[in-house]
Motif scaffolding. Structure first.
Motif, mmCIF file in Angstrom:
data_model
loop_
_atom_site.group_PDB
_atom_site.id
_atom_site.type_symbol
_atom_site.label_atom_id
_atom_site.label_comp_id
_atom_site.label_asym_id
_atom_site.label_seq_id
_atom_site.Cartn_x
_atom_site.Cartn_y
_atom_site.Cartn_z
ATOM 1 N N UNK A 214 -4.110 34.611 -44.504
ATOM 2 C CA UNK A 214 -4.796 35.310 -43.377
ATOM 3 C C UNK A 214 -4.914 34.860 -42.285
ATOM 4 N N UNK A 215 -4.735 33.682 -42.062
ATOM 5 C CA UNK A 215 -4.988 33.041 -40.614
ATOM 6 C C UNK A 215 -3.795 33.229 -39.685
ATOM 7 N N UNK A 216 -4.187 33.365 -38.453
ATOM 8 C CA UNK A 216 -3.164 33.682 -37.569
ATOM 9 C C UNK A 216 -3.200 32.654 -36.495
ATOM 10 N N UNK A 217 -2.090 32.123 -36.019
ATOM 11 C CA UNK A 217 -2.045 31.131 -34.832
ATOM 12 C C UNK A 217 -1.053 31.542 -33.749
ATOM 13 N N UNK A 218 -1.523 31.409 -32.698
ATOM 14 C CA UNK A 218 -0.911 31.620 -31.329
ATOM 15 C C UNK A 218 -0.152 30.377 -30.768
ATOM 16 N N UNK A 219 1.122 30.626 -30.546
ATOM 17 C CA UNK A 219 2.035 29.456 -30.273
ATOM 18 C C UNK A 219 3.003 29.887 -29.061
ATOM 19 N N UNK A 220 2.782 28.632 -28.227
ATOM 20 C CA UNK A 220 3.654 28.699 -27.034
ATOM 21 C C UNK A 220 5.211 28.645 -27.285
ATOM 22 N N UNK A 221 6.325 29.362 -26.965
ATOM 23 C CA UNK A 221 7.493 29.149 -27.354
ATOM 24 C C UNK A 221 8.023 28.156 -27.144
ATOM 25 N N UNK A 222 7.514 27.097 -26.111
ATOM 26 C CA UNK A 222 8.309 25.879 -25.903
ATOM 27 C C UNK A 222 7.635 24.693 -26.650
ATOM 28 N N UNK A 223 6.755 25.191 -27.597
ATOM 29 C CA UNK A 223 6.070 24.014 -28.142
ATOM 30 C C UNK A 223 7.040 23.484 -29.213
ATOM 31 N N UNK A 224 7.167 22.347 -29.282
ATOM 32 C CA UNK A 224 8.073 21.547 -30.338
ATOM 33 C C UNK A 224 7.462 21.555 -31.758
ATOM 34 N N UNK A 225 8.332 21.997 -32.498
ATOM 35 C CA UNK A 225 7.901 22.325 -33.799
ATOM 36 C C UNK A 225 9.047 22.132 -34.997
#
Length: 270
Positions: A214-225
């Motif tokens: 149920x936890x949401x995380x906002x991510x920048x699309x350029x973030x390396x993952x």
């Protein structure tokens, strides 16, 4: 009750103010907290199970099984809904066609976030279920979610990723390099070179992005993952939505994408 006629109400645990914006700009990600109730979370899980098992079908919905080799290059082509009933799908796209998932991705908090970074007219590149089935999963290499690599004429701005199950190191949770979004686009084809990995994704630079259901995380699309395999006896499921300017088009055909916020936004139906 927080679910009525395919509508989900987010629990008001956070707002996207100047403090949150500054943290996101610095780190390239932001934990939004556990934003839906246990009841709503279960409804999303039940709905995606019903779609995987063919109990609910949407014509043309793309569904992809995992590899049998654990090699990302061997990923099979996508199927269409109803071709195979199994809970072992790796990925399901086009979930904006489902009213429950559409309602979730149109919540006011997400509207606030996308208005900050994109504007009033917002579409989605993908509304995607991701799954690492029990004792399965294919390692996903270091990459950025770059629009050019997806065949778009501009880059999506932000992604909101929501855990449907616990995300842990043991079940292949995301690993990120905080601040790497500031590097810009390293490779227009998504995947990061070994040289850039050695430079920007060292053990000291990175950490595992564990999350609660149920936890949401906002991510920048350029973030390396990247992410690993699931070595546990339970699945690791998540829902991810990439938001972008509604004017974004495919390079080959000029096609636009489903509008989530704005004048021509998709509407939730019962």
């Amino acid at each position: 009750m927080l679910i009525t006629n395919n509508e989900i109400t987010i629990m008001p645990v956070t707002t996207f103010g100047s403090k949150e914006q500054a943290q996101f700009a610095h780190d390239g990600y932001l934990r939004l907290g556990r934003i839906i109730s246990t009841e709503c979370l279960q409804a999303l899980c039940d709905r995606i199970d019903a779609i995987m098992l063919g109990e609910i079908c949407y014509e043309g919905m793309r569904m992809q099984l995992d590899t049998t080799t654990a090699n990302y290059q061997d990923m099979p082509a996508a199927l269409t809904a109803g071709q195979s009933a199994t809970l072992s799908y790796r990925r399901i796209d086009d979930l904006e066609r489902d009213s429950l998932f559409l309602n979730y991705m149109q919540q006011p908090l997400f509207r606030e976030i996308t208005r900050t970074f994109i504007g009033t007219e917002v579409s989605i590149f993908r509304a995607m279920f991701m799954n690492k089935p029990a004792e399965q999963g294919t390692p996903l290499p270091w990459h950025q979610d770059v629009g050019i690599g997806w065949g778009l004429d501009s880059n999506p701005k932000v992604t909101i990723w929501t855990a449907l199950d616990p995300a842990t190191v043991a079940n292949g949770c995301m690993q990120i390099a905080p601040g790497s979004h500031k590097l810009g686009v390293l490779n227009e084809g998504h995947y990061t070179s070994e040289a850039d990995q050695a430079r920007y994704a060292t053990e000291t630079d990175c950490f595992y992005l564990k999350a609660e259901p149920g936890e949401a995380i906002l991510l920048h699309n350029f973030l390396l993952h990247r992410s690993g395999v699931n070595g546990t006896g339970l699945p690791r499921r998540a829902f991810s939505t990439a938001y972008m300017d509604a004017a974004t088009r495919t390079v080959k055909t000029g096609e636009t994408f489903p509008v989530i916020f704005g004048e021509q936004a998709l509407a939730v139906t019962s």
